[in-house]
Design a protein around this motif. Structure first.
Motif, PDB file in Angstrom:
ATOM      1  N   ARG A 180       0.815  -1.216   0.000  1.00 36.44           N
ATOM      2  CA  ARG A 180       0.000   0.000   0.000  1.00 36.44           C
ATOM      3  C   ARG A 180       0.850   1.268   0.000  1.00 36.44           C
ATOM      4  NH1 ARG A 180      -5.031  -1.628   4.099  1.00 36.44           N
ATOM      5  NH2 ARG A 180      -5.642  -3.523   2.959  1.00 36.44           N
ATOM      6  N   LYS A 181       2.043   1.160  -0.527  1.00 40.92           N
ATOM      7  CA  LYS A 181       2.907   2.329  -0.701  1.00 40.92           C
ATOM      8  C   LYS A 181       2.749   2.788  -2.152  1.00 40.92           C
ATOM      9  CE  LYS A 181       6.147   0.842   2.891  1.00 40.92           C
ATOM     10  NZ  LYS A 181       7.549   0.505   3.241  1.00 40.92           N
ATOM     11  N   THR A 182       1.588   3.375  -2.422  1.00 35.78           N
ATOM     12  CA  THR A 182       1.203   3.642  -3.809  1.00 35.78           C
ATOM     13  C   THR A 182       2.064   4.712  -4.474  1.00 35.78           C
ATOM     14  OG1 THR A 182      -0.519   5.148  -2.981  1.00 35.78           O
ATOM     15  CG2 THR A 182      -1.177   2.898  -3.471  1.00 35.78           C
ATOM     16  N   THR A 183       2.504   5.698  -3.726  1.00 32.63           N
ATOM     17  CA  THR A 183       3.356   6.736  -4.307  1.00 32.63           C
ATOM     18  C   THR A 183       4.663   6.134  -4.806  1.00 32.63           C
ATOM     19  OG1 THR A 183       2.412   8.426  -2.844  1.00 32.63           O
ATOM     20  CG2 THR A 183       4.522   8.932  -3.883  1.00 32.63           C
ATOM     21  N   LYS A 184       5.261   5.267  -3.989  1.00 31.70           N
ATOM     22  CA  LYS A 184       6.496   4.600  -4.406  1.00 31.70           C
ATOM     23  C   LYS A 184       6.230   3.669  -5.580  1.00 31.70           C
ATOM     24  CE  LYS A 184       9.140   4.708  -0.099  1.00 31.70           C
ATOM     25  NZ  LYS A 184       9.858   3.897   0.927  1.00 31.70           N
ATOM     26  N   ASN A 222      -0.809   0.043 -17.181  1.00 33.96           N
ATOM     27  CA  ASN A 222      -2.056  -0.546 -16.676  1.00 33.96           C
ATOM     28  C   ASN A 222      -2.144  -0.419 -15.162  1.00 33.96           C
ATOM     29  OD1 ASN A 222      -4.423  -2.651 -17.071  1.00 33.96           O
ATOM     30  ND2 ASN A 222      -3.136  -3.461 -15.429  1.00 33.96           N
ATOM     31  N   ASN A 223      -1.063  -0.745 -14.463  1.00 33.90           N
ATOM     32  CA  ASN A 223      -1.104  -0.755 -13.002  1.00 33.90           C
ATOM     33  C   ASN A 223      -1.167   0.644 -12.391  1.00 33.90           C
ATOM     34  OD1 ASN A 223      -0.977  -3.490 -13.335  1.00 33.90           O
ATOM     35  ND2 ASN A 223       0.641  -3.811 -11.826  1.00 33.90           N
ATOM     36  N   ILE A 224      -0.603   1.615 -13.086  1.00 33.19           N
ATOM     37  CA  ILE A 224      -0.789   2.992 -12.631  1.00 33.19           C
ATOM     38  C   ILE A 224      -2.274   3.337 -12.705  1.00 33.19           C
ATOM     39  CG2 ILE A 224      -0.348   5.424 -13.159  1.00 33.19           C
ATOM     40  CD1 ILE A 224       2.459   4.602 -14.058  1.00 33.19           C
ATOM     41  N   GLY A 225      -2.945   2.854 -13.747  1.00 36.66           N
ATOM     42  CA  GLY A 225      -4.386   3.039 -13.856  1.00 36.66           C
ATOM     43  C   GLY A 225      -5.134   2.419 -12.694  1.00 36.66           C
ATOM     44  N   LEU A 226      -4.698   1.229 -12.264  1.00 35.24           N
ATOM     45  CA  LEU A 226      -5.330   0.573 -11.116  1.00 35.24           C
ATOM     46  C   LEU A 226      -5.230   1.442  -9.866  1.00 35.24           C
ATOM     47  CD1 LEU A 226      -4.054  -3.123 -11.526  1.00 35.24           C
ATOM     48  CD2 LEU A 226      -6.255  -2.175 -12.262  1.00 35.24           C
TER      49      LEU A 226
END
Length: 287
Positions: free
Chosen positions: A160-164, A184-188
């Motif tokens: 859950r360290k989405t910024t990293k 794709n995963n940035i979209g998620l």
């Protein structure tokens, strides 16, 4: 396959071919075979190479037996342990893979490939912090390996360290602009953060880069349907599921890092009668 009959050579080397049935009354003299350790090690490395070749032909059990023997013949070389570890991953025996890959890493701590593979194994085990540690260390030695960057981004996403995670995905995209999995995963991530517009842009881009990929197309379909764009959503969703019906299973979507919000929308989408009927027919054709 082995370049020489290594088993016959090994038996000859260890003296098995010199043993004969003694004549009655003959006294047996103690015999200690003389091993050429350098030659044994070379055979071990060749067996490891043979195992790799067998993997190319999907002969995994034969490859596994050779890799195991290779670690016995060349226990101080990292290559046989590395090959064996990757084979355990192939067999989804992750705990054994980690044990073996740790051995390989202890022998060759600066081998980035071992670190990357160990990191992937930790990820599969669910030990995401250990995965981060190994992947980051491997990237110190080889900083531009896209698959390792992607695995690291996924590990951060699981933590859950989405910024990293986004920063690492962006590093992968810098290396290869057409690397759709990172897009794709940035979209998620963006969708879970409430930025549906950016998520949709990412999934459209990923679908354009590789039209044969089901995931970004289905994610786009699910969100468009949730926004009331029913016809476009259904059309895209049907084509996505025809590409890969596994994406019709919520657990498979979760395994592919879909977040809570997107999964809720997917649950509604997959329950639409037209989509349920399609999945049922796809299941029948796959039998």
């Amino acid at each position: 396959m082995p370049k020489r009959n290594w088993l016959l050579s090994l038996l000859a080397l260890t003296g098995f071919w010199t043993l004969t049935t003694p004549v009655m009354g003959q006294s047996l003299l103690p015999y200690t075979p003389q091993f050429n350790l350098e030659q044994l090690e070379q055979w071990g490395l060749e067996l490891a190479e043979d195992a790799v070749q067998l993997v190319h032909f999907k002969q995994y059990e034969l490859a596994l037996s050779r890799a195991k023997l290779a670690t016995q013949l060349a226990p101080t070389q990292h290559q046989p342990w590395f090959v064996l570890g990757t084979l355990y991953i192939q067999k989804q025996e992750v705990d054994q893979a980690i044990e073996v890959l740790q051995k390989a890493s202890s022998i060759a701590p600066e081998e980035a490939g071992i670190r990357f593979t160990l990191g992937n194994a930790y990820f599969q085990q669910g030990n995401y912090q250990a995965a981060v540690t190994e992947l980051k260390q491997g990237l110190v030695f080889k900083p531009h390996v896209i698959t390792a960057l992607f695995d690291l981004g996924n590990s951060y996403l699981k933590l859950r360290k989405t910024t990293k995670a986004i920063k690492i995905y962006e590093r992968a995209i810098v290396q290869e602009k057409s690397f759709w999995p990172a897009i794709n995963n940035i979209g998620l991530i963006k969708y879970e953060q409430g930025d549906a517009k950016t998520a949709i842009e990412n999934w459209r881009s990923a679908s354009i880069i590789d039209p044969a990929q089901a995931e970004p197309r289905l994610a786009l379909a699910v969100v468009l349907y949730a926004q009331g764009k029913v016809e476009e959503g259904l059309r895209l969703g049907e084509s996505a599921l025809e590409l890969d019906s596994r994406y019709g299973e919520l657990q498979f979507l979760k395994d592919n890092l879909w977040g809570t919000k997107l999964l809720e929308d997917a649950k509604i989408f997959l329950a639409v009668p037209k989509i349920k009927s399609l999945l049922k027919n796809l299941d029948k054709t796959s039998l």
